[in-house]
Scaffold this active site. Structure first.
Site, PDB file in Angstrom:
ATOM      1  N   SER A 545      24.244   8.950 -31.574  1.00  0.00           N
ATOM      2  CA  SER A 545      25.085   9.636 -30.719  1.00  0.00           C
ATOM      3  C   SER A 545      25.922  10.700 -31.537  1.00  0.00           C
ATOM      4  CB  SER A 545      26.123   8.415 -30.052  1.00  0.00           C
ATOM      5  OG  SER A 545      27.162   9.206 -29.184  1.00  0.00           O
ATOM      6  N   ASP A 630      21.603   7.522 -19.599  1.00  0.00           N
ATOM      7  CA  ASP A 630      22.903   7.832 -20.499  1.00  0.00           C
ATOM      8  C   ASP A 630      23.778   8.686 -19.694  1.00  0.00           C
ATOM      9  OD1 ASP A 630      24.603   8.225 -22.643  1.00  0.00           O
ATOM     10  OD2 ASP A 630      22.934   8.275 -23.826  1.00  0.00           O
ATOM     11  N   HIS A 665      23.147   4.933 -22.635  1.00  0.00           N
ATOM     12  CA  HIS A 665      23.539   5.014 -23.877  1.00  0.00           C
ATOM     13  C   HIS A 665      23.397   4.044 -25.023  1.00  0.00           C
ATOM     14  CE1 HIS A 665      25.813   7.862 -26.666  1.00  0.00           C
ATOM     15  NE2 HIS A 665      26.357   6.816 -26.921  1.00  0.00           N
TER      16      HIS A 665
END
Length: 696
Positions: A545, A630, A665
């Site tokens: 991320s 995501d 995610h």
């Protein structure tokens, strides 16, 4: 072997503040377009072929190896709620938990043996059944009503973090007709059959709190609190004292809390302290006092206390534990007789126990044995307890749960994570070393390895994150053993942007100071090379991320230092994403990265956004792993980035994009399925760095 996919270039031009940017691959975000779907399918086909040709059966061997260390018949430590004990357990083959309870009269001890089925136990939620018809399943939270007769839970079946609320009658086992969609991740019960929950707006921000009466039509639910400012997220919970439902409105740098008495659920919420830009606070309540953790006038936070005058009206705030330059306060837990202060000094966590009766001999810190470690508050729902339950782990010690007697200072190990096949911590070494950043700051690095301390360069995986003040503490990992036992050293670079060294460490790694995050990481890599822990042809990077943004920026700056990189859901198209106000996180995160609609914010992001700074040079081998659903970091960020890297790489490096079409995610949801993704990543590392296929 088939060449890597090369999507068509369709230049999109944007000019801001005199700077013109050309995006050849912006069209890849049109997820439902047939050409986009075809390209994503081609990327996955290429990835499958690459792994088949380069790693053969290694992926399946790694999956079996990592799964084989997991104790499939496992359970959590039971927690008391009234006359009931609650715990979760798994059976052999379970991907998900079974949530159980049994009635145990107060005062009677209760514990579990591995694999034991308790007479009279009730399995009130079986996530395996709930997940049976879904490729992805996440039960994000559940809450038991104060009378122990209802269970409310929130789940997500797409990975997009849009939750559905369900209700269960615990006496009959029947699911109630009350179903509410489009929820956030927060739940809280009042004292009666009233339930509070949050609702998402179009950008998937929890922006409203609603009140629901069990058995009523959700269309009759009442709006309790709404937050129009897109920088703020709304969360709620029932406080440990059971006196209030707390509502917290938080941006990246500012907070505001409201309270509703649990015995008056229809009362309007009352604001505790009105918001003030750049002031954060959190509350703990016990008896007639309210404790506040705040950074008002205290960069590393302070603890204040005030008397409750009537109901939720609060008197004047006074210092209970003042600010200290060398110690950061991270959290509080208030109990009837003690305040627990979670602190950090010189990068290491500690637990300060403070007696609320003022007894100086009762105030002390709990000590821990390892050079680096992680601790956390475990389940502590009982306000009257004199035992603190906390978790402990280190790079060599499996996850452990302790009960700590706040009076006698004795700790009791309640559970330690089982490593099937055995694990001897003495066979592993760990250490904390320090690199020197270009501006002279000392940057801590945590390391772990198998066998004797390395005396010559070894393959080394350097991990980093460095954003949001999140702390990357060194904890144990079952799956990591597959790399350590093949001779790899594993390391964390505790770079600025996190808060490992207190709030200033975070502040000096955000906004205009963000480049410190990247130079810190590069300094850590250079230090590990200079000290013979590794070498450039044996070094790998990893980041997830915002950690993917870190790795992307570092690869643009110094690709010569590293052989291979792996990124999960990487935030690499940062400038374009921060300009897009329709994305869930863009507005709230401008206080982290900068506002690109201003000249200064645009310049900051433009200087390091990985996608915008790719240039012709020799890049390392790269694997990017993303989820199609995501909502935090769009799949297209990595898809665009990989395409652009392939255009500009002068080395002919292997660049592979792995897209999971069923997750978001957080990746795969099952306790075994996520290992398949790890097996892909580990196989890439092992093959690229020439590690042995069999573990030692």
């Amino acid at each position: 072997m088939t060449r890597a996919p090369r999507p068509a270039k369709r230049p999109q031009t944007r000019t801001l503040f005199g700077d013109t940017r050309v995006d050849d691959y912006g069209w890849l975000r049109e997820r439902d377009e047939p050409e986009v779907q075809a390209h994503l399918a081609a990327e996955n086909a290429y990835a499958e072929q690459w792994f088949a040709n380069h790693t053969g059966p290694l992926r399946e061997r790694l999956f079996a190896e990592m799964r084989g260390r997991i104790d499939e018949r496992d359970h959590s430590v039971p927690v008391r709620e009234g006359e009931w004990m609650y715990w979760a357990r798994t059976e052999e083959g379970d991907e998900y938990s079974r949530h159980c309870r049994v009635r145990v009269p107060p005062g009677q001890d209760f514990d579990l043996d591995p694999g034991e089925h308790v007479p009279g136990e009730q399995i009130f939620l079986d996530e395996n059944e709930l997940a049976a018809d879904h490729e992805f399943y996440d039960l994000t939270s559940f809450a038991i009503s104060p009378n122990q007769r209802r269970c409310a839970w929130l789940d997500d079946t797409e990975g997009d973090e849009v939750f559905t609320l369900h209700l269960l009658d615990l006496d009959t086992g029947e699911r109630l007709a009350d179903v509410i969609e489009g929820c956030g991740s927060s739940l809280a019960w009042a004292d009666d059959e009233t339930l509070f929950y949050t609702v998402l707006d179009e950008s998937l921000r929890p922006h409203q709190a609603w009140r629901h009466r069990v058995g009523s039509d959700p269309s009759d639910d009442v709006l309790v609190l709404a937050e129009p400012d897109a920088r703020f997220y709304l969360s709620l919970w029932r406080m440990r004292s059971h006196a209030f439902v707390a509502f917290s409105l938080d941006s990246r740098v500012t907070s505001e809390m409201w309270l509703i008495p649990t015995d008056q659920p229809t009362a309007p919420p009352r604001c505790v302290v009105p918001r003030e830009q750049d002031v954060e606070y959190a509350l703990e309540h016990v008896g007639s006092r309210m404790f506040m953790l705040t950074n008002r006038g205290a960069r590393n936070f302070r603890v204040q206390v005030a008397e409750l005058i009537t109901g939720d009206r609060i008197g004047e705030w006074q210092d209970f534990l003042g600010p200290r330059d060398d110690i950061a306060i991270e959290d509080l837990d208030a109990f009837e007789h003690h305040l627990i202060v979670w602190e950090r000094c010189d990068g290491l966590q500690q637990i300060r126990v403070m007696a609320l009766d003022g007894s100086p001999d009762q105030t002390h810190c709990i000590e821990f044995p390892d050079p680096t470690y992680a601790i956390w508050s475990s389940s502590n729902p009982n306000l009257q307890t004199t035992n603190l339950r906390f978790g402990y782990s280190s790079l060599t010690t499996p996850m452990s749960i302790y009960d700590y007697d706040l009076h006698t200072r004795e700790r009791t190990l309640r559970k330690r994570q089982t490593v099937v096949g055995g694990h001897d911590p003495s066979e592993y070494g760990s250490e904390r070393v320090w690199a020197i950043a270009p501006d002279g700051q000392r940057v801590p690095i945590s390391l772990v390895w198998h066998g004797p301390r390395p005396t010559e360069p070894r393959p080394l995986l350097l991990n980093g994150y460095g954003a949001y003040g999140m702390i990357f503490d060194p904890a144990f990992s079952l799956s990591r053993l597959s790399l350590l036992r093949r001779g790899m050293v594993w390391a964390i670079a505790h770079v600025r942007g996190g808060a490992e060294l207190g709030r200033p460490w975070y502040d000096h790694g955000k906004l205009e100071h963000k480049p410190n995050t990247f130079s810190d990481f590069i300094a850590c890599a250079e230090h590990l090379i200079a000290e013979q822990w590794t070498a450039p042809d044996r070094l790998a990077y990893s980041g997830d991320s915002a950690g993917g943004l870190l790795i992307g920026a570092v690869l643009n700056a110094r690709p010569d230092l590293v052989r291979v990189a792996i990124v999960d859901v990487p935030f690499v198209d940062a400038l374009e994403s921060m300009l897009d106000e329709t994305l869930p996180l863009s507005l709230i995160e401008r206080e982290e990265w900068g506002d690109p609609t201003t000249a200064a914010g645009y310049a900051w992001l433009r200087s390091y956004s990985p996608y915008d700074n790719v240039r012709p040079q020799a890049y390392p081998d790269l694997l990017a792993v993303v989820g199609l659903n995501d909502t935090r970091v769009g799949y297209w960020e990595a898809a665009k980035w990989i395409a652009k890297l392939r255009d500009h790489d002068t080395r002919g490096s292997e660049m592979v994009l792995w897209i999971d079409m069923n997750v978001g995610h957080a990746g795969p949801s099952g306790r075994f399925e996520y290992l398949r993704e790890l097996a892909v990543e580990f196989a890439f590392l092992i093959e690229r760095l020439g590690l042995p296929e069999m573990a030692g």
